[in-house]
Structures are given as C-alpha cells and as structure tokens.
Write a protein that holds these residues in place. Structure first.
Motif, PDB file in Angstrom:
ATOM      1  N   LEU A 249     -16.185   8.312  15.840  1.00 20.00           N
ATOM      2  CA  LEU A 249     -15.892   8.909  17.139  1.00 20.00           C
ATOM      3  C   LEU A 249     -15.740   7.845  18.224  1.00 20.00           C
ATOM      4  CD1 LEU A 249     -15.348  11.495  18.614  1.00 20.00           C
ATOM      5  CD2 LEU A 249     -17.801  11.793  18.902  1.00 20.00           C
ATOM      6  N   ASP A 250     -16.587   6.830  18.211  1.00 21.81           N
ATOM      7  CA  ASP A 250     -16.469   5.733  19.178  1.00 21.81           C
ATOM      8  C   ASP A 250     -15.154   4.974  19.007  1.00 21.81           C
ATOM      9  OD1 ASP A 250     -18.901   6.358  20.321  1.00 21.81           O
ATOM     10  OD2 ASP A 250     -20.001   4.779  19.264  1.00 21.81           O
TER      11      ASP A 250
ATOM     12  N   ALA B 122     -12.317   7.122  20.373  1.00 18.75           N
ATOM     13  CA  ALA B 122     -12.328   7.144  21.840  1.00 18.75           C
ATOM     14  C   ALA B 122     -11.792   5.827  22.395  1.00 18.75           C
ATOM     15  CB  ALA B 122     -13.737   7.403  22.358  1.00 18.75           C
TER      16      ALA B 122
ATOM     17  N   ILE C 256     -20.042  15.516  16.106  1.00 20.31           N
ATOM     18  CA  ILE C 256     -20.880  14.731  15.197  1.00 20.31           C
ATOM     19  C   ILE C 256     -21.477  15.632  14.118  1.00 20.31           C
ATOM     20  CG2 ILE C 256     -22.992  13.337  15.011  1.00 20.31           C
ATOM     21  CD1 ILE C 256     -20.629  11.823  16.259  1.00 20.31           C
TER      22      ILE C 256
ATOM     23  N   ASP D 260     -23.393  20.155  23.625  1.00 22.54           N
ATOM     24  CA  ASP D 260     -22.514  19.052  23.986  1.00 22.54           C
ATOM     25  C   ASP D 260     -21.353  18.956  22.993  1.00 22.54           C
ATOM     26  OD1 ASP D 260     -22.248  15.792  23.353  1.00 22.54           O
ATOM     27  OD2 ASP D 260     -22.235  16.338  25.486  1.00 22.54           O
ATOM     28  N   SER D 261     -20.140  18.748  23.490  1.00 21.68           N
ATOM     29  CA  SER D 261     -18.978  18.694  22.600  1.00 21.68           C
ATOM     30  C   SER D 261     -19.050  17.508  21.639  1.00 21.68           C
ATOM     31  CB  SER D 261     -17.684  18.649  23.409  1.00 21.68           C
ATOM     32  OG  SER D 261     -17.668  17.530  24.267  1.00 21.68           O
ATOM     33  N   ARG D 262     -19.565  16.365  22.107  1.00 18.51           N
ATOM     34  CA  ARG D 262     -19.710  15.218  21.212  1.00 18.51           C
ATOM     35  C   ARG D 262     -20.705  15.544  20.099  1.00 18.51           C
ATOM     36  NH1 ARG D 262     -19.022   9.469  21.216  1.00 18.51           N
ATOM     37  NH2 ARG D 262     -20.524   8.555  19.778  1.00 18.51           N
TER      38      ARG D 262
ATOM     39  N   ASN E 134     -20.776   8.689  14.329  1.00 23.01           N
ATOM     40  CA  ASN E 134     -20.761   8.098  15.668  1.00 23.01           C
ATOM     41  C   ASN E 134     -19.777   6.940  15.753  1.00 23.01           C
ATOM     42  OD1 ASN E 134     -22.609   9.298  17.700  1.00 23.01           O
ATOM     43  ND2 ASN E 134     -24.068   9.100  16.024  1.00 23.01           N
TER      44      ASN E 134
END
Length: 69
Positions: free
Chosen positions: A27-28, A31, A10, A4-6, A24
């Motif tokens: 990244l959140d 986004a 991470i 998975d890219s996420r 996380n």
C-alpha cells in the motif's frame, strides 16, 4: 470491520494471504507511485514552486505521499 479506509484495505489484503507487514509495504509503494505520477503530470513539485497550500494536484500528491524537505 475497521472504520479507516486504509485499515479496511490492509484487512482485505491480509485476508487475501499477505502478511500485515507486506500489505502495508504494498500500500505504501502504491501511494508513493501514485503521488509521483501526479507530480510528473503536473511537471513540478510543491517544493519547486515554493507555495503548496491548496495548490491543486501538488497539494493532493503531498497528502498522499509527502515530499521530504
């Protein structure tokens, strides 16, 4: 390596010294900011125009960071 890219991002951020929780959160936050920028450039949100199924950039922004109803 994760598929998975996420998860890959991470893992990279953790290798760079961030905790998983912090990675996380970063990244959140990114986004969310990206989705809000897209919505601002469109001048409307999918909730305001009432129909968002495949409505271009609003639909993309909702995929990145869904708007709470």
């Amino acid at each position: 390596m994760p598929e998975d890219s996420r998860a890959r991002l991470i893992a990279y951020l953790c290798q760079a010294g961030l905790s998983t929780v912090r990675a996380n959160a970063v990244l959140d936050a990114y986004a969310h900011a990206l989705a809000e920028r897209i919505r601002a450039e469109q001048g409307t949100t999918s909730l305001e125009n009432g129909h968002h199924f495949f409505s271009g950039m609003d639909f993309a922004a909702d995929l990145i960071d869904p708007v709470a109803a």
